[in-house]
Design a protein around this motif. Structure first.
Motif, mmCIF file in Angstrom:
data_model
loop_
_atom_site.group_PDB
_atom_site.id
_atom_site.type_symbol
_atom_site.label_atom_id
_atom_site.label_comp_id
_atom_site.label_asym_id
_atom_site.label_seq_id
_atom_site.Cartn_x
_atom_site.Cartn_y
_atom_site.Cartn_z
ATOM 1 N N ASP A 381 0.874 -1.171 0.000
ATOM 2 C CA ASP A 381 0.000 0.000 0.000
ATOM 3 C C ASP A 381 0.910 1.220 0.000
ATOM 4 O O ASP A 381 1.413 1.640 1.043
ATOM 5 C CB ASP A 381 -0.904 -0.004 1.234
ATOM 6 C CG ASP A 381 -1.720 1.291 1.352
ATOM 7 O OD1 ASP A 381 -1.882 1.990 0.332
ATOM 8 O OD2 ASP A 381 -2.189 1.598 2.475
ATOM 9 N N PRO A 383 2.097 4.921 -2.657
ATOM 10 C CA PRO A 383 1.704 5.759 -3.794
ATOM 11 C C PRO A 383 2.067 5.109 -5.123
ATOM 12 O O PRO A 383 3.098 4.429 -5.245
ATOM 13 C CB PRO A 383 2.500 7.046 -3.573
ATOM 14 C CG PRO A 383 2.812 7.064 -2.116
ATOM 15 C CD PRO A 383 2.991 5.630 -1.721
ATOM 16 N N SER A 390 -3.267 8.963 -10.274
ATOM 17 C CA SER A 390 -2.765 8.477 -8.981
ATOM 18 C C SER A 390 -3.928 8.290 -8.022
ATOM 19 O O SER A 390 -4.596 9.259 -7.635
ATOM 20 C CB SER A 390 -1.782 9.486 -8.383
ATOM 21 O OG SER A 390 -0.677 9.677 -9.236
ATOM 22 N N ASN A 392 -5.900 7.626 -4.470
ATOM 23 C CA ASN A 392 -5.710 7.914 -3.052
ATOM 24 C C ASN A 392 -6.559 6.973 -2.224
ATOM 25 O O ASN A 392 -7.578 6.456 -2.686
ATOM 26 C CB ASN A 392 -6.099 9.358 -2.725
ATOM 27 C CG ASN A 392 -5.159 10.367 -3.346
ATOM 28 O OD1 ASN A 392 -3.939 10.181 -3.300
ATOM 29 N ND2 ASN A 392 -5.718 11.421 -3.936
ATOM 30 N N ASN A 393 -6.156 6.760 -0.992
ATOM 31 C CA ASN A 393 -6.990 6.022 -0.047
ATOM 32 C C ASN A 393 -7.939 6.980 0.655
ATOM 33 O O ASN A 393 -7.689 8.188 0.724
ATOM 34 C CB ASN A 393 -6.117 5.302 0.981
ATOM 35 C CG ASN A 393 -5.318 4.188 0.344
ATOM 36 O OD1 ASN A 393 -5.793 3.512 -0.571
ATOM 37 N ND2 ASN A 393 -4.085 3.989 0.816
ATOM 38 N N PHE A 398 -0.943 5.650 3.804
ATOM 39 C CA PHE A 398 -0.379 4.466 3.153
ATOM 40 C C PHE A 398 0.226 3.585 4.232
ATOM 41 O O PHE A 398 0.967 4.054 5.099
ATOM 42 C CB PHE A 398 0.681 4.865 2.119
ATOM 43 C CG PHE A 398 0.143 5.730 1.017
ATOM 44 C CD1 PHE A 398 -0.604 5.185 -0.005
ATOM 45 C CD2 PHE A 398 0.357 7.106 1.029
ATOM 46 C CE1 PHE A 398 -1.113 5.988 -1.020
ATOM 47 C CE2 PHE A 398 -0.140 7.913 0.034
ATOM 48 C CZ PHE A 398 -0.891 7.354 -0.999
ATOM 49 N N THR A 414 -5.286 1.774 -3.244
ATOM 50 C CA THR A 414 -4.051 1.562 -4.001
ATOM 51 C C THR A 414 -3.787 0.087 -4.248
ATOM 52 O O THR A 414 -3.300 -0.302 -5.323
ATOM 53 C CB THR A 414 -2.854 2.187 -3.258
ATOM 54 O OG1 THR A 414 -2.730 1.583 -1.966
ATOM 55 C CG2 THR A 414 -3.043 3.685 -3.095
ATOM 56 N N ARG A 418 -3.322 -1.838 -7.816
ATOM 57 C CA ARG A 418 -2.135 -2.649 -8.098
ATOM 58 C C ARG A 418 -2.537 -4.070 -8.523
ATOM 59 O O ARG A 418 -1.979 -4.638 -9.468
ATOM 60 C CB ARG A 418 -1.246 -2.726 -6.868
ATOM 61 C CG ARG A 418 -0.481 -1.458 -6.548
ATOM 62 C CD ARG A 418 0.430 -1.680 -5.350
ATOM 63 N NE ARG A 418 0.964 -0.434 -4.860
ATOM 64 C CZ ARG A 418 2.023 0.204 -5.375
ATOM 65 N NH1 ARG A 418 2.635 -0.325 -6.421
ATOM 66 N NH2 ARG A 418 2.443 1.339 -4.849
#
Length: 715
Positions: A381, A383, A390, A392-393, A398, A414, A418
């Motif tokens: 977790d 960036p 990009s 964001n949570n 993170f 994130t 991924r």
């Protein structure tokens, strides 16, 4: 009179006669004009209509009627008694003696109205009413009354009295969607017109004065009061004896009819109406539709949604909510499509396409589990940027290395992106289609966070397919009947082949159980296993929670029709609380209905187990490893089944005997018939092959069949 005066009078006489003649000519011309305006092409019989539906709950009790009921037409040579006597007595007591117009009846009605202050009898004869029903509008104008009178005389010259009466009884409206006496008899009392008792006949006849206002499904007290007036008139005219009238008054009729539709059930009724008509086509019949609706759960769902919106809706700026509950086979148990059906008939459970937010992660992680990912696998977790975007949570933090279980439970954005990038967007989109989404999916990085719109019904379907590992689809109709003849019966069978391989489905159950046990869905926890997921879109425009238990998959959406933001409402808040409230009370309802069968409360499991209760019933053999028992698809543990002749042989061996099936896990069962284990029986006779995880005993049975070259090993 003087001679000049007499001459002046004689001089005006021709003009007077001429004036009278002109008036007469004008009257004749006006009458001709009036009759030329009669829509003679209207026809004598009511026009055909599409199927009329009486909607029934899953227990067979009615809850709504859609369309116009027609029933069977009565004929002139078989007029139903005592209904005929009741209608003639209250509507036109001199029917059999007048010629279409009854001046004496008109005077009597006006006289009684003047003395009593209300009109107890109509001024129009039955023939006039038939003329109006067959040819004319309901306008209260002089033109229409003249047309009605002339047509009544014409009808009397063309038809016998019984034929006029039969046509009138078939065309008149009796309230609650019933046109004709037979439809009314079936609608209110569940029997043909010829089987009505005196009291029932009096109630039906009394409806003719004000069918909508007096319909006993809406106003039973007024309907019975009017029926007693009819009984009195029947006694006065000799159509019924005083003893018969007294007996009828002492035993008010009992209705056998669905009530007026409950407002909120309109969402479900619309759904069932459309589905039934699609299944049987546009038939001009009166149909009964057995639906899947559980009235107790439906009432509960409506109450819970209304309670929470009333309690928190204003402060949260949340104007609407929807709830959908499905049984494991897809049967719709309860459906609430919005806050108020009377205000808006738009069904937010089936029609509203909204962004699902983090609910979409179901598809990302399911694709990953099939690709070989596992819940304990660690992902960063941190960036990241993909194609200039990009994520964001939600908390702008993170966490570094986390397991997939932790990421799913905490709804970490994130990690979902991924994982999607690793599995492939096309593979995630394919999974979403497999699990029930039909919309086009843009293959962009943000799709992992739920930018593709979907309905609540689609998302509940997707979670149900993963939770029960069958290709279930929501359905609302079990059977459609025309009287005692079934036009459609839902075929037996479940969702077919599993939608996920066993490892992927077990992995998803692990993730979803963690989301409720330890993650964003904690507000939905019960005292038994719950697997689920929250979803929240940008600016809290949509908030979702979908949860699965052993006996139901239920989804809740909260938002606003104008897509305006709510006040910090997330899926783990108001939707999860609505879900939990509904499920807790549903458990109490189920326990109260069958206390001996209700399992004791169980703690949340340490391992991902979501297994159903044992089943018992005569199995239907779908293939040698797949049965349907008590309406549920059951897969035998340790066996890869085959269809064809082997299936027939297995069904012949079972020969109508009960199977007792106990769950091995969330996906497989061990079934016995008369103490014989069916998995062992199939493998020992070469009716299938053993799975890689079969027990040693089952592998030994397969080896014996292979050595003897039985069944699939015979080639």
């Amino acid at each position: 009179m003087s001679q000049p005066a007499r001459r002046r009078r004689l001089r005006w006489l021709p003009w007077s006669f001429g004036g009278v003649g002109l008036l007469a000519l004008a009257a004749v011309a006006w009458l001709g004009w009036v009759m030329l305006r009669v829509p003679v092409g209207g026809g004598m019989q009511p026009a055909g209509t599409a199927a009329t539906l009486i909607l029934e709950n899953r227990d067979g009790s009615g809850f709504a009627t859609r369309g116009v009921l027609r029933g069977d037409p009565v004929t002139a040579d078989a007029l139903p008694q005592p209904l005929t006597d009741a209608i003639v007595a209250i509507e036109d007591r001199r029917f059999f003696s007048h010629g279409g117009i009854d001046p004496r009846g008109l005077l009597r009605a006006l006289s009684r109205a003047a003395t009593s202050g209300r009109l107890r009898e109509g001024a129009s004869t039955i023939t006039q009413q038939l003329a109006r029903l067959s040819f004319l509008s309901q306008d209260r104008t002089l033109t229409r009354k003249v047309q009605e009178a002339v047509l009544a005389v014409w009808l009397e010259s063309r038809l016998e009295k019984p034929e006029i009466l039969a046509r009138y009884m078939n065309a008149a409206y009796f309230g609650a969607g019933a046109v004709g006496v037979d439809a009314a008899a079936r609608r209110y009392f569940g029997k043909p017109a010829g089987e009505l008792s005196l009291g029932e006949a009096a109630m039906v006849a009394g409806l003719l004065r004000a069918p909508s206002a007096l319909a006993p499904t809406r106003n039973p007290e007024a309907a019975w009061e009017r029926a007693q007036v009819v009984l009195g008139v029947m006694q006065d005219t000799g159509a019924a004896t005083p003893e018969a009238v007294a007996a009828a008054r002492a035993a008010p009729p009992a209705l056998q009819a669905p009530p007026e539709p409950l407002v909120q059930r309109g969402y479900f009724a619309d759904w069932a109406d459309a589905e039934a008509r699609r299944l049987v086509g546009p038939l001009p019949l009166d149909l009964s539709v057995r639906t899947t609706l559980d009235p107790r759960l439906q009432d509960l769902a409506e109450q819970v949604v209304a309670k929470w919106l009333d309690r928190e809706g204003a402060a949260a700026h949340a104007g609407q909510a929807a709830l959908l509950a499905l049984a494991p086979d897809g049967a719709v148990l309860a459906a609430v499509g919005g806050r108020d059906y009377a205000t808006s008939q738009f069904n937010r459970a089936t029609q509203a396409e909204r962004q699902p937010g983090s609910l979409f992660k179901l598809f990302v992680y399911a694709a990953a589990m099939e690709a070989g990912f596992r819940p304990d696998q660690v992902v960063q977790d941190a960036p990241l940027t993909i194609d200039g975007w990009s994520p964001n949570n939600a908390d702008n933090r993170f966490r570094g290395p986390v397991t997939l279980r932790e990421a799913f439970a905490g709804s970490i954005n994130t990690v979902a992106v991924r994982v999607q990038d690793s599995v492939g967007r096309a593979r995630v989109a394919e999974m979403a289609k497999r699990l029930g989404l039909t919309q086009d999916i843009a293959l962009v990085p943000s799709m992992a966070l739920g930018t593709t719109e979907a309905t609540l019904a689609q998302m509940v379907t997707a979670f149900g397919r993963v939770g029960y590992n069958t290709a279930l689809s929501p359905y609302v109709v079990q059977e459609v009947r025309a009287r005692d003849r079934a036009l459609y019966t839902r075929p037996p069978g479940g969702g077919g082949a599993p939608v996920l391989n066993a490892a992927a489905q077990q992995g998803m159950l692990d993730l979803m159980l963690a989301a409720v046990r330890d993650g964003t869905g904690r507000a939905a926890r019960l005292d038994r296993p719950v697997a689920g997921k929250t979803g929240t879109t940008q600016d809290s425009r949509d908030a979702w929670f979908v949860g699965i238990t052993a006996d139901a998959v239920v989804g809740v959406w909260v938002g606003n029709d104008d897509n305006s933001p709510m006040n910090r409402v997330g899926g783990g808040g108001l939707p999860a609380r609505i879900w939990q409230d509904f499920m807790r009370q549903a458990d109490r309802i189920r326990t109260a209905a069958a206390p001996s069968a209700a399992p004791p409360p169980a703690p949340l499991p340490a391992a991902p187990v979501l297994a159903p209760e044992p089943l018992r019933g005569v199995p239907q053999v779908l293939d040698t490893a797949t049965l349907q028992v008590a309406g549920r698809v059951v897969r035998l543990g340790g066996v890869v089944g085959v269809p064809g002749d082997f299936t027939g042989a297995m069904a012949q061996w079972i020969a109508g005997r009960d199977a007792v099936c106990t769950p091995q896990d969330a996906n497989t069962w061990r079934c016995r018939v008369d103490g014989r284990d069916l998995s062992e029986l199939v493998l020992s006779n070469g009716g299938g092959r053993a799975t890689t995880d079969a027990t040693p005993e089952l592998r030994q049975a397969e080896q014996a069949a292979r050595a003897a070259r039985l069944g699939v090993w015979g080639g």
